[in-house]
Design a protein around this motif. Sequence first.
Motif, PDB file in Angstrom:
ATOM      1  N   GLY A 155      -4.522 -14.394  71.277  1.00 51.73           N
ATOM      2  CA  GLY A 155      -4.054 -13.168  71.486  1.00 51.73           C
ATOM      3  C   GLY A 155      -4.960 -12.125  71.622  1.00 51.73           C
ATOM      4  O   GLY A 155      -4.607 -11.015  71.504  1.00 51.73           O
ATOM      5  N   PHE A 156      -5.960 -12.305  72.133  1.00 53.92           N
ATOM      6  CA  PHE A 156      -7.012 -11.363  72.731  1.00 53.92           C
ATOM      7  C   PHE A 156      -7.764 -11.651  73.989  1.00 53.92           C
ATOM      8  O   PHE A 156      -7.725 -12.961  74.088  1.00 53.92           O
ATOM      9  CB  PHE A 156      -8.097 -11.088  71.305  1.00 53.92           C
ATOM     10  CG  PHE A 156      -8.850 -12.196  70.969  1.00 53.92           C
ATOM     11  CD1 PHE A 156     -10.349 -12.267  71.636  1.00 53.92           C
ATOM     12  CD2 PHE A 156      -8.487 -13.154  70.223  1.00 53.92           C
ATOM     13  CE1 PHE A 156     -11.022 -13.345  71.118  1.00 53.92           C
ATOM     14  CE2 PHE A 156      -9.378 -14.084  69.814  1.00 53.92           C
ATOM     15  CZ  PHE A 156     -10.743 -14.263  70.390  1.00 53.92           C
ATOM     16  N   ALA A 157      -8.246 -10.574  74.551  1.00 52.42           N
ATOM     17  CA  ALA A 157      -8.949 -10.958  75.607  1.00 52.42           C
ATOM     18  C   ALA A 157     -10.309 -10.929  75.591  1.00 52.42           C
ATOM     19  O   ALA A 157     -11.151 -10.145  74.814  1.00 52.42           O
ATOM     20  CB  ALA A 157      -8.537  -9.763  76.730  1.00 52.42           C
ATOM     21  N   VAL A 158     -11.024 -11.590  76.491  1.00 48.67           N
ATOM     22  CA  VAL A 158     -12.536 -11.425  76.453  1.00 48.67           C
ATOM     23  C   VAL A 158     -13.075 -11.158  77.830  1.00 48.67           C
ATOM     24  O   VAL A 158     -12.470 -11.573  78.878  1.00 48.67           O
ATOM     25  CB  VAL A 158     -13.118 -13.146  75.966  1.00 48.67           C
ATOM     26  CG1 VAL A 158     -12.961 -13.235  74.316  1.00 48.67           C
ATOM     27  CG2 VAL A 158     -12.370 -13.935  76.862  1.00 48.67           C
ATOM     28  N   PRO A 159     -14.320 -10.358  77.849  1.00 48.55           N
ATOM     29  CA  PRO A 159     -15.001 -10.178  78.986  1.00 48.55           C
ATOM     30  C   PRO A 159     -15.812 -11.252  79.773  1.00 48.55           C
ATOM     31  O   PRO A 159     -16.727 -10.939  80.028  1.00 48.55           O
ATOM     32  CB  PRO A 159     -15.808  -8.953  78.630  1.00 48.55           C
ATOM     33  CG  PRO A 159     -16.222  -9.560  77.260  1.00 48.55           C
ATOM     34  CD  PRO A 159     -14.973 -10.153  76.505  1.00 48.55           C
ATOM     35  N   ILE A 160     -14.864 -12.356  80.070  1.00 53.46           N
ATOM     36  CA  ILE A 160     -15.481 -13.522  80.530  1.00 53.46           C
ATOM     37  C   ILE A 160     -14.974 -13.848  81.884  1.00 53.46           C
ATOM     38  O   ILE A 160     -13.860 -13.919  82.067  1.00 53.46           O
ATOM     39  CB  ILE A 160     -15.570 -14.695  79.549  1.00 53.46           C
ATOM     40  CG1 ILE A 160     -16.713 -14.369  78.468  1.00 53.46           C
ATOM     41  CG2 ILE A 160     -15.802 -16.058  80.324  1.00 53.46           C
ATOM     42  CD1 ILE A 160     -16.374 -15.487  77.285  1.00 53.46           C
ATOM     43  N   THR A 161     -15.741 -14.377  82.851  1.00 56.25           N
ATOM     44  CA  THR A 161     -15.144 -14.979  84.019  1.00 56.25           C
ATOM     45  C   THR A 161     -15.571 -16.352  84.197  1.00 56.25           C
ATOM     46  O   THR A 161     -17.010 -16.487  83.674  1.00 56.25           O
ATOM     47  CB  THR A 161     -15.316 -14.319  85.367  1.00 56.25           C
ATOM     48  OG1 THR A 161     -16.618 -13.846  85.521  1.00 56.25           O
ATOM     49  CG2 THR A 161     -14.441 -12.948  85.405  1.00 56.25           C
ATOM     50  N   SER A 162     -15.002 -17.335  84.716  1.00 57.52           N
ATOM     51  CA  SER A 162     -15.326 -18.818  84.751  1.00 57.52           C
ATOM     52  C   SER A 162     -15.866 -19.088  86.070  1.00 57.52           C
ATOM     53  O   SER A 162     -14.776 -19.017  86.951  1.00 57.52           O
ATOM     54  CB  SER A 162     -14.337 -19.785  84.236  1.00 57.52           C
ATOM     55  OG  SER A 162     -13.930 -19.580  82.741  1.00 57.52           O
ATOM     56  N   HIS A 163     -16.854 -19.597  86.240  1.00 47.14           N
ATOM     57  CA  HIS A 163     -17.371 -20.024  87.523  1.00 47.14           C
ATOM     58  C   HIS A 163     -17.849 -21.295  87.931  1.00 47.14           C
ATOM     59  O   HIS A 163     -18.572 -21.794  86.806  1.00 47.14           O
ATOM     60  CB  HIS A 163     -18.361 -19.082  88.078  1.00 47.14           C
ATOM     61  CG  HIS A 163     -17.985 -17.696  88.096  1.00 47.14           C
ATOM     62  ND1 HIS A 163     -17.805 -17.051  89.491  1.00 47.14           N
ATOM     63  CD2 HIS A 163     -17.957 -16.646  87.136  1.00 47.14           C
ATOM     64  CE1 HIS A 163     -17.415 -15.787  89.139  1.00 47.14           C
ATOM     65  NE2 HIS A 163     -17.584 -15.608  88.263  1.00 47.14           N
ATOM     66  N   PRO A 164     -17.805 -21.804  88.877  1.00 41.21           N
ATOM     67  CA  PRO A 164     -18.500 -23.260  88.982  1.00 41.21           C
ATOM     68  C   PRO A 164     -20.132 -22.925  89.010  1.00 41.21           C
ATOM     69  O   PRO A 164     -20.539 -22.025  89.491  1.00 41.21           O
ATOM     70  CB  PRO A 164     -17.941 -23.667  90.454  1.00 41.21           C
ATOM     71  CG  PRO A 164     -17.226 -22.830  90.720  1.00 41.21           C
ATOM     72  CD  PRO A 164     -17.189 -21.590  89.936  1.00 41.21           C
ATOM     73  N   LEU A 165     -20.675 -23.993  88.367  1.00 38.00           N
ATOM     74  CA  LEU A 165     -22.319 -24.089  88.524  1.00 38.00           C
ATOM     75  C   LEU A 165     -22.304 -25.790  88.846  1.00 38.00           C
ATOM     76  O   LEU A 165     -22.056 -26.403  88.452  1.00 38.00           O
ATOM     77  CB  LEU A 165     -22.618 -24.068  87.363  1.00 38.00           C
ATOM     78  CG  LEU A 165     -24.381 -24.124  87.161  1.00 38.00           C
ATOM     79  CD1 LEU A 165     -24.862 -23.178  88.454  1.00 38.00           C
ATOM     80  CD2 LEU A 165     -24.956 -23.884  85.724  1.00 38.00           C
TER      81      LEU A 165
END
Lengths: 415, 103, 198, 1003
Positions: A248-258
């Motif tokens: 129930g909370f948000a994180v300043p993260i984006t997921s990318h392929p490496l």
Amino acid sequence: MRFSFASLAHNAMTYHQDWPRQWRSPTPKNHYDVIIIGGGGHGLATAYYLAKNHGVRKVAVLEKGWIGGGNTGRNTTIVRSNYLWDDAAHLYEKSLQLYEGLSKDLNYNIMLSQRGVLNLAHSLQDVRDTKRRVNANKLNGIDAEWLDAEAVRAFCPIIRTDKKARYPVLGASLQKRAGTARHDAVAWGYARAADMRGVDIIQNCEVTGITRQGDRVTGVETNRGTITAHKIGICTAGHSSVLAEMAGFAVPITSHPLQAMVSEPIKPVLDTVVMSNAVHVYVSQSDKGELVLGAGIDAYQSYAQRGSFHVVELQISALLELFPIFSRLKLMRMWGGIVDTTPDACPIISTTPVKNLYLNAGWGTGGFKAIPGSGFVFAHTIANEAPHALNAAFTLDRFSTGHLIDEHGAAGVAH
Amino acid sequence: MLKIKCPYCGDRDETEFSYGGEAHIERPDSPSEVSDEAWGAYLFGRPNKKGLMRERWFHVHGCRRWFNLLRDTSNHTIIGSYTALEKPSIAELKKESRKGGAK
Amino acid sequence: MDNLQHLSAQSPLYAKRDLLKNGSGQAVTLSLESEPNLITLRGDSADKSFLAAVKNLIGSPLPVKPCSSQEKGEVAALWMGPDEWLIIANETDSLKPLPEMALALAEYHCALVDISNSKVMLSLAGPSSRDVLSKGCSIDFYSNKWRKGHCVNSLYARCDVTIWQRATRDHYAILVRNSFSDYVSDYLLDAALEYNVA
Amino acid sequence: MSVNRLPSSGRINRDVPIRLRFNGTYYLGYEGDTLASALLANDIHLVARSMKYARPRGIMTAGPEEPNAIMQINVSNRSEPNPKATETYLHPGLIAASVNAWPSLRYDARRLSGIAQRLMSAGFYYKTMFGSSTLWQKVFEPIIRRSAGLGKAPSDPDPDVYDHMHRHVDLMVVGAGPAGLAAARDAALSGARVALVDALPEFGGSLLSQNRTIDKISGMDWVSGVTSELETCDTALLLPNTTAIGYFDQNYIIAIERRLDHKGEASTPANVRERLWHIRADKVILATGSHERPLVFSDNDRPGIMLAGAVQSYVNRFAVLPGKSAILFANNDAAYEAALDFKKAGGDLVAVIDPRQEPQGPLVEELFATGTRLLSGHVVTATLGVNRFKGVNAAPWNGHAITGKEERFEADILMMSGGWSPAVHLFSQASGKLRYDAEICAFVPDIYGQKECSVIGAANGDFSLNEALRAGSRESIKAATAYGKPTRKTARRYAVEEPDTGVSEACWQVPAQNPADQGKLKQFVDFQNDTTAADIALAKREGFDSVEHMKRYTLSGFGTDQGKTGNINALAILARQTASSIEETGTTTFRPPYTPVSFGAVAGRFVGPLTDPVRTTPMHEAHVKAGALFENVGQWNRPWYYARAGEDMDAAVRRECKAVRKGVGMLDVSTLGKIDIQGPDAREFINRLYTNSVTNLKPGNCRYGIMCGEDGMVLDDGVITCLDDTHFVTTTTTAGAAHVLSHMEDYLETEWPDLKVYCTSITEEWATIAINGPKARDVMERLNADEDWSAKAFPFLTHKEVQIGGVMARIFRISFTGELAYEINIPARYGLALWSHVANVGQEWDITPYGTEAMHILRAEKGYILVGQDTDGSQTPQDLGLNWIVSTNKPDFIGMRSHARPDTVRSDRKQLVGLMTESPEFVLEEGAQIVENPDAPTPIPMVGHVTSSYWSEHLGHSIALALIQGGLGRKGEQLHSFSLGNWHKVTIVDPIFYDIEGAHRDG
């Protein structure tokens, strides 16, 4: 059974029939003091230090697949601590120090290979940034050297250093204590050592929900039933946002392929790790003889564990410009991981808006080298309900205050 | 190498585009009036959804238009694209993509 | 009286002028076009009156279909984007001076920018042209979309280019910014070698 | 004729004999031979030593799945490590050598005693050698490294050339066996664009090795017929010698075409060695065939033990009988056909050992009719011979255990077959999901990961030729229909004669006399990595019971063959160990590339001079002539300094700086970004983007501006000029040009579409020369005497359009040096001429071209920042002491809100200041760190760092700019700098060192 030459020899006599499981396969209990979600290096190390340093008795690591199957088993195995900013440098240095004693500590050969890491400088600005970082490292007590072009040539003669190169090598930083470690062994070594201290490592156990009572976390829903816990730590690189959303909370993260790849194995030809942030190449040679290569991250967000081939092409072209003798070697296997990226390219090891729920995330491309340090401070944070001095800066709320750490600038993207 | 449909130029390789992350993030009308937390959320808060995501792409090496794409981040399936100022429903985009047929 | 001295113009590919001469009997040739006037025109493609005004002014209609061009006499207009065209005039006097054009369009929100000095225009011709292009560009050159007048903005060997089909087949103009022209022409010449082997 | 070469038949060209050298000895082969077939023709089986145990190894397969026959071929800069002998085609001058054999193949010094071998169980290195990190890193690890690896990297750069080619097709068919040919055929005939690729030099796939009749003609005649038909289709792209290595999202396939190696030709740019095809397809048909599996039994790795299908290939395709006599050990009828072919070709078939209790079917009957001994319900329990297979012991079993006595059989080769695994690699790479098919004991495609993809033929688990052809035709017509012009409506019916291959039974692991893992005998699963069935059992015992764990622990599947032969055996053995089904155990992930691909091909032409564009300005030629050394700024080459004869860099830069301060200098600033901004809302737009206001900027005036990101940090800077109320031009930094334009377009197109503004890059339209120095006005007067260049008529920060040399130029009174300066923008074609012209007219004042180094010094003397050098993305304008340029009157601009965040308003942020060194002649190092107390214990707290530092010839002392914590409030404070071991005392000063009042600049 402790691992040693003697125990190996002893078991060889009985054709290795008597080796026990390296970690148990327990059924999940109904309740734990601490549940760690995510059985990668970070989660396993956290569990280990919770048991070892903080005497927490009932700890479970929940892994949706098999331990070490995420980024821990997909990275390019580089360990180093030559970070620019103090907060990052201290954390990674702690990690490198733990790595240096880890084989003995875990009674497991993690095959630490301190062959040094060269970070190449290709432009005058690279030179300024590299020297800035070397100086910061030295003052922080981290080994670092500046090599001019001549010294680079002497240290790693197969790098192209002539002036005509498209990416001329103007110099490099060298951290001699840096190098590589066997990634699987780090996961397995922590798992075995944690298991010996009573930690339940539960594989094929996927968390589907996080339960709360008011603002306090109470447990998890899994495909193997509900498990309650006093405290919960999230160590699910790549899927941090998904888990945070469950809570129930948000994180300043984006997921990318490496993406990463290896060449066919060849006889020893490269005796150090070479990194070039400017052209997004890093390369080392594994004990098995493969060149292990990494690229920059793919631009788009993805959870698919694969990226685009042009990223690989771009990287290989830069690789051949730096190492023309690699042209006739062959790319043998490529794969992708999912990395959490944060706005300041630094991790979050923090309390969260939910009480008793802790987050370890956002390692970007720098997760593997951080495993021991990260587990060490995250265990401390969970046990003491407050961060260790080494992770005090890596809070979740820095993105509101603007007090970012910023490895993006001069240090470039961390690998 | 994704194949991305620019709403103007049609299907092109990913290399012609640059990525702009999550679409439809509203910039506050009066930034000076929003709280630090809200401003932090605007700057950095991103849903980072696993599954269908609306995202911004810039046809930087083509017509230099920003547009939006509906793509599944779990498997890279692309449902459809639309111009920067539209926001068609997912159902509309799916219908549109079926109409496009095999070609 | 230095200020009376007239400066002379020089193409960015001047040093390659011999390499870029139109050869004959080759499967594919790359040559440097005489330098046309280039104008970037921005405006509202939905505004019929604007389109009419421009047609009136330059002679050629403005294409509104993506990746197409219109040509009339010495003036061509290439679609560059939904509100952008590249106007190409082979003769200096086939267009009015820019300020006059701007004045003629003053009632519209539009922009005219002279970019004649920004790009070079290469000409690629011959039966293997499409393969030469395909070595450096992921556009489908064998698509039936490619007819005379079709044009795209894309990448050739990592550089921005406009590729414009000039004839019924096997003849393309490639517009590339000055500073990339040396590299792009090197890459094209290199790509063409295979087809020019006797 | 070589000993094992058949007198006729085969696909080799007997008119072209080729001599090859292997391990120093010459042998004869023919065009069309692989290195493997030529060696076998010469009865050479022993070709390699295994990696871990140094066991002798022979050629096992006839294709890309070969685990053993790994070579080093050719010499010097064309030397190539690790090609497989089964994929290397003979060409004149071929030199091959075994890898991992020292001192020789026959006598390998690494052979270990039984005891030592016993220590080397799976993962043994995790359990030992860590007692001392020194011992590990100095002794054990180097030993492991030296013995690992296969071939050697060349020591010189690759002389060969590679390239890339892009294609779009309606249909991509991978594999030109019967299924693939049928799949390409109808679509191609309908006019659809079809690409058909196959790894072998000629089309035909399994028909090259198996005798079949299709439509009453021989299989290969049928292949020739269909191939000729395809060749008549203009829109068909036929690529033999081409392997599809990767299948990516949205039907994107990467394929490698090997164009020259098989001819032994050296490459040129006109004739490349390898071409990497990038193919985007509307539809993909995978007809990739299948791979035969070895059987897992004791000492199953002796040279001479080969896959049955491989023997069939050598016999039929290469006209090689790999031995005079053979034993077949197989659990399926298809292998019987191979054995029959061996026999028909003149080989002596000694016995057939079949683990099935009751094999039956026409092939079994046919074999039985030849009088060959058939031992059903038997398995091989041991093999004879070390460097060369000599025979087997066979014994009856009941499916689990040996139930009777061993019997010995002797022969030259053992043909083994454990069944066939569909080659699902590409399907799986593209996210396809597999299903275990118990009937054929293999994983087959189940759920597709890409739209418009079909897997047909053996790759789909359909081993019948008839089925493969039908499926091919059916899918081909589907593709033709999608394309729009199908020439037929229903699938073709091909009349096929093929043997019924009956039913195979799983036989994953043969019991050994001793429990498999307790004797000397080894049952190999992954031959290249020496992974044995015992290793898998150990892995399971130790808890590595997930298939991925087992794979990683035992290294099974990690070789250059990527486990094409061993993977399914490994997982079946694991499944048995964990008492679960193969389905539950699941496969490991198939990863690209399907077969290894050279780095050279992946890079294509993006090597050497074509690696990456180098951008130069119109004046470049003049800089080169003047002896400039260049600095890379982004992709640009900018003159760094101009060295005259006998000058070093220092001397040149001092001379250049002095010229600007005392006389006049000229600098090429063409690389700076220039953006044309037009429209009724241009002023408003600029107000929103830049920190300062242009509300009152009058036509003809210029203003320095800073641009921030939404995070409030400085993004770029430049000069904004108002041409008229609706028309502005701005400049950007060299490196920031593209990004700034994209940034502007982003806001215009997505945030503020209501603003009527158009932005156009004019960076390359104008060549720009900055003329700086007290004599600048004299030069300008000489350039155009009719113009009034006085400070009054043309004051600082204004703009004019003036004719120079007959060309209209835009001239700006802006200065980055603090001197009187004019920047002349001239249409780019005139840039070079203008440069010479300025140099000529400026001779009177000894006008001096200067480079970026001098520019940096001159601007630093004035305290002007350089975005990217004095900033690193974490500075606000306020941090840089540029509050004066941040408007407080505007309601908003990009970055404004962030300037009010708790962290950005802190007074102890790092701020830009000047530094004076204690010794005036000491020049600080850029990147030096600044500390308050050098005697503090480590870690020594740092308060900032030096961003710019130079010797100022004009001032006679060094100058530096630095970002220091709270620096703006610490003027006069003494600190210490540290760089690379050197300390120096510094004092914080104002960052403007020269002409604070700006008298020079204002002219």
